[in-house]
Write an enzyme that holds these catalytic residues in place. Structure first.
Site, mmCIF file in Angstrom:
data_model
loop_
_atom_site.group_PDB
_atom_site.id
_atom_site.type_symbol
_atom_site.label_atom_id
_atom_site.label_comp_id
_atom_site.label_asym_id
_atom_site.label_seq_id
_atom_site.Cartn_x
_atom_site.Cartn_y
_atom_site.Cartn_z
ATOM 1 N N LYS A 150 11.087 -24.135 23.229
ATOM 2 C CA LYS A 150 12.011 -24.876 22.360
ATOM 3 C C LYS A 150 13.140 -25.479 23.194
ATOM 4 C CE LYS A 150 10.785 -22.060 18.406
ATOM 5 N NZ LYS A 150 11.029 -20.887 17.575
ATOM 6 N N GLN A 177 15.780 -16.751 16.928
ATOM 7 C CA GLN A 177 14.364 -16.439 17.099
ATOM 8 C C GLN A 177 14.031 -15.109 16.406
ATOM 9 O OE1 GLN A 177 12.068 -18.529 18.626
ATOM 10 N NE2 GLN A 177 10.563 -17.086 17.816
ATOM 11 N N ASP A 224 15.537 -24.340 10.851
ATOM 12 C CA ASP A 224 14.268 -23.613 10.650
ATOM 13 C C ASP A 224 13.799 -23.755 9.196
ATOM 14 O OD1 ASP A 224 12.779 -22.407 12.604
ATOM 15 O OD2 ASP A 224 14.036 -20.607 12.739
#
Ligand code: NAP
Length: 305
Positions: free
Chosen positions: A54, A98, A121
């Site tokens: 990412k 994460q 997200d």
């Protein structure tokens, strides 16, 4: 004749090239680029490799990228305070924590602490609610379902009136993609059935799918004879089924028997190289969207609207 392979790697390349232009245009227009913070707690090897990818992708697009690594024993309070700091940082438009987090931290509390305006997200209940309402309300779609829908659209699969069967009902894949495909609008307007472990006659449902989306995490769950000839098959499953003696890397497979299914399906995604690469592309897309939205809000505030 074998099915057309829908390559997530190729599509990701196309999407990232489009985003690179967006970022360059933003920079030229108002001297600012999208800002993304990636928060990694601990050193779980899978999480480290996801975050690394990412970060690399964000940097390759010219984002302002902050990699914030925290020790595995950070307290929940400490992590929440860190999120609040980034919620208030005007250079940051997207906050990614994460998952999974260490057991002593309540993931729900962490997701809820991220400002819905920076929730790239798409996991915050506010954004999930907006996604369900649909239309202009939609802010950030969750990344894996957004990637699935993008693959369906870009592969030229007709969704209008199509029978879509989704195998799996998780909050991050099955439920959102089922809602999204049933919405009014482009790349949707489908008739959706969501199946799971309590479904009777799983195979009968799969057999009538024009678009079969499988997100169960069970290797080989969908048998080739369950696939309607010509169907588009999106295999979301990522299963580690061994370790390569040659490379020492994990051997991955999906939930569908790819070699046999490709003889029956019209279009099919491979594993690896299918949905996985699209998830990161959608995270970047959400971050660009957020940067634009924040900029517009600043403009509205300045002009007093
Ligand atoms: P999950 O939370 O474990 O949910 C799995 C779902 O599949 C559940 O709803 C479960 O039903 C259903 N299911 C499991 N076995 C089944 C069976 N034998 N028959 C019918 N339904 C069955 O998994 P997830 O997080 O959605 O992930 C699913 C897969 O996608 C995993 O392999 C994961 O690694 C992969 N994934 C990939 C990406 C990517 O970017 N490529 C992203 C996310 C996930 P019940 O609800 O009844 O238990």
């Amino acid at each position: 004749m074998g099915a057309e392979i829908i390559s997530g790697i190729q599509m990701r390349k196309e999407i990232l090239a489009e985003l690179e232009q967006d970022v360059a245009a933003m920079k030229a227009e108002y001297g600012q680029v999208p800002g993304l913070v990636t928060i990694l707690v601990g050193e779980n090897p899978a999480s480290v490799s996801y975050v690394t990818l990412k970060v690399q992708t964000a940097l390759s697009l010219g984002f302002h990228e902050v990699q914030d690594n925290q020790p595995a024993d950070i307290s929940e309070q400490g992590l929440l305070a860190l999120i609040e700091k980034y919620n208030n940082d005007p250079a940051i438009h997207g906050i990614l924590v994460q998952l999974p987090l260490p057991k002593h931290i309540n993931e729900e509390a962490v997701i809820n602490a991220i400002s819905p305006d920076k929730d790239v997200d798409g996991f915050h209940p506010v954004n999930l609610g907006k996604m369900v309402i649909g239309g202009d309300n939609v802010r950030y779609l969750p990344c894996t379902p957004a990637g699935i829908q993008e693959m369906i659209v870009r592969s030229g699969t007709e969704t209008e009136g199509a029978e879509v069967v989704v195998v799996g009902r998780s909050n991050i894949v099955g439920k959102p993609i089922a809602v999204m495909m049933g919405q009014k609008g482009r790349g949707a307007n489908s008739t959706v059935t969501m199946v799971h472990t309590r479904t009777k006659d799983l195979d009968a449902h799969c057999r009538r799918a024009d678009i079969l989306i499988v997100a169960a995490g069970v290797p080989g769950l969908v048998k080739p004879e369950w696939i309607k000839p010509g169907a588009t098959v999106i295999d979301v499953g990522v299963n580690r089924v061994g370790v390569s003696e040659e490379t020492g890397k994990a051997i991955l497979c999906g939930d569908v028997d790819f070699d046999q299914a490709r003889e029956i399906a019209g279009k099919i995604t491979p594993v690896p190289g299918g949905v996985g690469p699209m998830t990161i592309a959608m995270l970047m897309k959400n971050t660009v969207k957020s940067a634009r939205w924040h900029r517009e809000q600043e403009g509205l505030t300045r002009t007093g609207k």
